[in-house]
Design a protein around this motif. Structure first.
Motif, short mmCIF file in Angstrom:
data_model
loop_
_atom_site.label_atom_id
_atom_site.label_comp_id
_atom_site.label_asym_id
_atom_site.label_seq_id
_atom_site.Cartn_x
_atom_site.Cartn_y
_atom_site.Cartn_z
N LEU A 65 112.49 36.37 59.74
CA LEU A 65 112.75 36.74 61.14
C LEU A 65 112.91 35.49 62.02
O LEU A 65 113.82 35.40 62.84
N LEU A 66 112.03 34.51 61.79
CA LEU A 66 112.08 33.28 62.60
C LEU A 66 113.38 32.50 62.36
O LEU A 66 113.96 31.94 63.30
N ALA A 67 113.81 32.47 61.11
CA ALA A 67 115.05 31.74 60.78
C ALA A 67 116.23 32.36 61.53
O ALA A 67 117.08 31.66 62.07
N GLN A 68 116.22 33.69 61.58
CA GLN A 68 117.28 34.43 62.28
C GLN A 68 117.24 34.13 63.78
O GLN A 68 118.24 33.82 64.41
N LYS A 69 116.03 34.20 64.35
CA LYS A 69 115.87 34.05 65.79
C LYS A 69 116.17 32.63 66.27
O LYS A 69 116.77 32.42 67.31
N GLU A 70 115.69 31.65 65.50
CA GLU A 70 115.79 30.26 65.95
C GLU A 70 117.08 29.57 65.48
O GLU A 70 117.27 28.39 65.75
N GLN A 71 117.90 30.30 64.77
CA GLN A 71 119.21 29.82 64.30
C GLN A 71 119.19 28.40 63.75
O GLN A 71 119.88 27.51 64.26
N GLY A 72 118.34 28.18 62.77
CA GLY A 72 118.34 26.89 62.07
C GLY A 72 117.32 25.88 62.57
O GLY A 72 117.01 24.92 61.89
N LEU A 73 116.77 26.11 63.77
CA LEU A 73 115.85 25.13 64.34
C LEU A 73 114.57 24.92 63.53
O LEU A 73 114.03 23.82 63.48
N LEU A 74 114.12 25.99 62.89
CA LEU A 74 112.88 25.89 62.10
C LEU A 74 113.15 25.81 60.60
O LEU A 74 112.21 25.81 59.80
N ASP A 75 114.42 25.72 60.22
CA ASP A 75 114.78 25.77 58.80
C ASP A 75 114.11 24.67 57.97
O ASP A 75 113.69 24.91 56.84
N GLY A 76 114.03 23.46 58.54
CA GLY A 76 113.42 22.33 57.82
C GLY A 76 111.97 22.65 57.47
O GLY A 76 111.54 22.52 56.32
N GLN A 77 111.23 23.08 58.47
CA GLN A 77 109.81 23.39 58.27
C GLN A 77 109.62 24.57 57.32
O GLN A 77 108.75 24.54 56.45
N ILE A 78 110.46 25.60 57.49
CA ILE A 78 110.36 26.78 56.62
C ILE A 78 110.65 26.39 55.17
O ILE A 78 109.95 26.81 54.25
N GLY A 79 111.65 25.54 54.99
CA GLY A 79 112.01 25.07 53.64
C GLY A 79 110.84 24.33 52.99
O GLY A 79 110.54 24.54 51.81
N GLU A 80 110.15 23.49 53.78
CA GLU A 80 109.01 22.74 53.22
C GLU A 80 107.86 23.67 52.84
O GLU A 80 107.24 23.52 51.79
N LEU A 81 107.60 24.65 53.71
CA LEU A 81 106.50 25.60 53.42
C LEU A 81 106.83 26.44 52.20
O LEU A 81 105.97 26.68 51.35
#
Ligand SMILES: [Fe+2]
Ligand SMILES: [Fe+2]
Length: 182
Positions: A65-81
């Motif tokens: 949901l966050l990836a969709q909402k933030e359109q890539g802004l949190l992708d780096g952090q999500i990828g690491e987690l």
């Protein structure tokens, strides 16, 4: 209660589980072995509660949901987690291999177990700290009341998907049993 609070609360049980694993690690370092059944419980908790239940809710529900909402802004952090979740799964697979067939009389298997146990404890403790103190506060700014309502409903479904309504309390009991076995 917000969706993030639910995940933070689950971290507390996972934290208690990791404390018991630390005790088993210290025993192994002193040449003493917890029983095989202890590690069977540990693998069960990690697979069912930490991974299929908790990490599933993060990866497939909240992060999605966050990836969709933030359109890539949190992708780096999500990828690491996500990568850390995968490394935890790897350690558990290796721990499982170590305890097969008379691990207590095999120094190589015990070393392999200790290596992966140490890696798992350290990685997951660090991962939880990062989620609680860095990632979740950021996520909290992005999630609206409607998002929370949606996530909480999805989280409830995941408890049902685990096959029983008292899944969480069963997992709490499993950690308690491990405390008595270590
Ligand atoms: Fe996570
Ligand atoms: Fe988490």
């Amino acid at each position: 209660m917000k969706s993030i609070d639910i995940l933070v609360k689950e971290h507390q049980l996972i934290g208690r589980y990791l404390d018991v694993l630390v005790q088993s690690k210290e025993k192994l370092e002193k040449g003493d072995q917890p029983q095989v059944v202890f590690f069977q419980h540990a693998i069960e908790f990690s697979k069912k509660y930490t991974d299929q239940f908790h990490h599933f809710k993060e990866e497939y529900l909240m992060f999605g949901l966050l990836a969709q909402k933030e359109q890539g802004l949190l992708d780096g952090q999500i990828g690491e987690l996500r990568y850390q979740h995968e490394r935890c799964r790897h350690c558990i697979r290796e721990i499982e291999k170590s305890i097969q067939n008379h691990f207590d009389s095999d120094e190589m298997k015990t070393s392999h177990l200790l290596e992966n146990l140490s890696g798992y404890i350290s990685l997951l403790n660090r991962h939880i700290f990062r989620e609680d103190h860095v990632f979740f506060p950021l996520a909290g700014k992005s999630l609206t009341c409607e998002d929370d309502e949606y996530l909480i409903n999805q989280f409830k479904n995941q408890e049902i998907n685990m096959g029983r309504h008292n899944f969480s309390s069963e997992m709490k009991s499993l950690v308690k049993q491990m405390t008595m076995l270590v």
